[in-house]
Design an enzyme around this catalytic site. Sequence first.
Site, PDB file in Angstrom:
ATOM      1  N   LYS A 194      21.596 -29.041  -7.378  1.00  0.00           N
ATOM      2  CA  LYS A 194      22.372 -29.764  -8.391  1.00  0.00           C
ATOM      3  C   LYS A 194      22.979 -31.036  -7.794  1.00  0.00           C
ATOM      4  O   LYS A 194      23.008 -32.089  -8.434  1.00  0.00           O
ATOM      5  CB  LYS A 194      23.482 -28.869  -8.946  1.00  0.00           C
ATOM      6  CG  LYS A 194      22.998 -27.765  -9.861  1.00  0.00           C
ATOM      7  CD  LYS A 194      24.188 -26.944 -10.373  1.00  0.00           C
ATOM      8  CE  LYS A 194      23.750 -25.886 -11.359  1.00  0.00           C
ATOM      9  NZ  LYS A 194      24.916 -25.110 -11.880  1.00  0.00           N
TER      10      LYS A 194
ATOM     11  N   ALA B 182      28.721 -27.642  -8.208  1.00  0.00           N
ATOM     12  CA  ALA B 182      29.065 -26.239  -7.955  1.00  0.00           C
ATOM     13  C   ALA B 182      28.156 -25.330  -8.764  1.00  0.00           C
ATOM     14  O   ALA B 182      27.555 -25.752  -9.761  1.00  0.00           O
ATOM     15  CB  ALA B 182      30.527 -25.981  -8.310  1.00  0.00           C
ATOM     16  N   ASP B 183      28.058 -24.094  -8.320  1.00  0.00           N
ATOM     17  CA  ASP B 183      27.312 -23.084  -9.075  1.00  0.00           C
ATOM     18  C   ASP B 183      27.975 -21.736  -8.855  1.00  0.00           C
ATOM     19  O   ASP B 183      28.484 -21.453  -7.761  1.00  0.00           O
ATOM     20  CB  ASP B 183      25.843 -23.030  -8.641  1.00  0.00           C
ATOM     21  CG  ASP B 183      25.029 -22.144  -9.563  1.00  0.00           C
ATOM     22  OD1 ASP B 183      24.842 -22.527 -10.732  1.00  0.00           O
ATOM     23  OD2 ASP B 183      24.595 -21.058  -9.128  1.00  0.00           O
ATOM     24  N   THR B 184      27.965 -20.934  -9.897  1.00  0.00           N
ATOM     25  CA  THR B 184      28.561 -19.597  -9.837  1.00  0.00           C
ATOM     26  C   THR B 184      27.529 -18.572 -10.261  1.00  0.00           C
ATOM     27  O   THR B 184      26.800 -18.790 -11.237  1.00  0.00           O
ATOM     28  CB  THR B 184      29.783 -19.509 -10.773  1.00  0.00           C
ATOM     29  OG1 THR B 184      30.761 -20.459 -10.352  1.00  0.00           O
ATOM     30  CG2 THR B 184      30.409 -18.116 -10.745  1.00  0.00           C
TER      31      THR B 184
END
Length: 199
Positions: A58, A79-81
């Site tokens: 990303k 960010a990624d969750t």
Amino acid sequence: MPYIYLASQSPRRQELLNQLGVPFELLLPGTDEDAEGLEAVLPAEPPDDYVRRVTRAKLDAALARLTKSRLPDAPVLAADTTVCLDGTILGKPFDRADARAVLARLSGTRHRVLTSVAVAAGGQIRQALNISHVWFRPLRQNEIERYVDSGEAMGKAGAYGIQGKAAEFVMRIDGSYSGIMGLPLCETAALLRQADVEF
């Protein structure tokens, strides 16, 4: 730095950056970008590796977007969750049936929520990973149905958002509440300060 670019459409990440007092502009994917394709899980990929890789992908996509634009240079944050149970990644539900199935799996369990955050500034990329544990009480089928009917389950890893109605499912957390929401503020603040972002 007067502001940063946030490469995320998440209202929760925007809210959390506002909470920190970090000025930001959105740097979102164009219609020609396959944003969903970046989140595809590779075969046998561990959750920790997955969330780090997707965050970096990303960030790289956002940096390419910035390079092609005429926007001023500034640090970029991505960010990624993801949610995982027994090593299995539970991503965003495909549909309402999938959301119900995911919540049924999480019922009465302890699961992990992993959020990776990355900041690019001055030619350097810094990345951090936050891991939190969440305990759900046992859920009745009608509770799952009501939650899915609320619409909150869709578009969220693990089919829930802790900041919404699903808060009543949570018996305990061990870790970062903001990380579970989608942007761990302790790690994010540290990365931004390392990148000389003032706030």
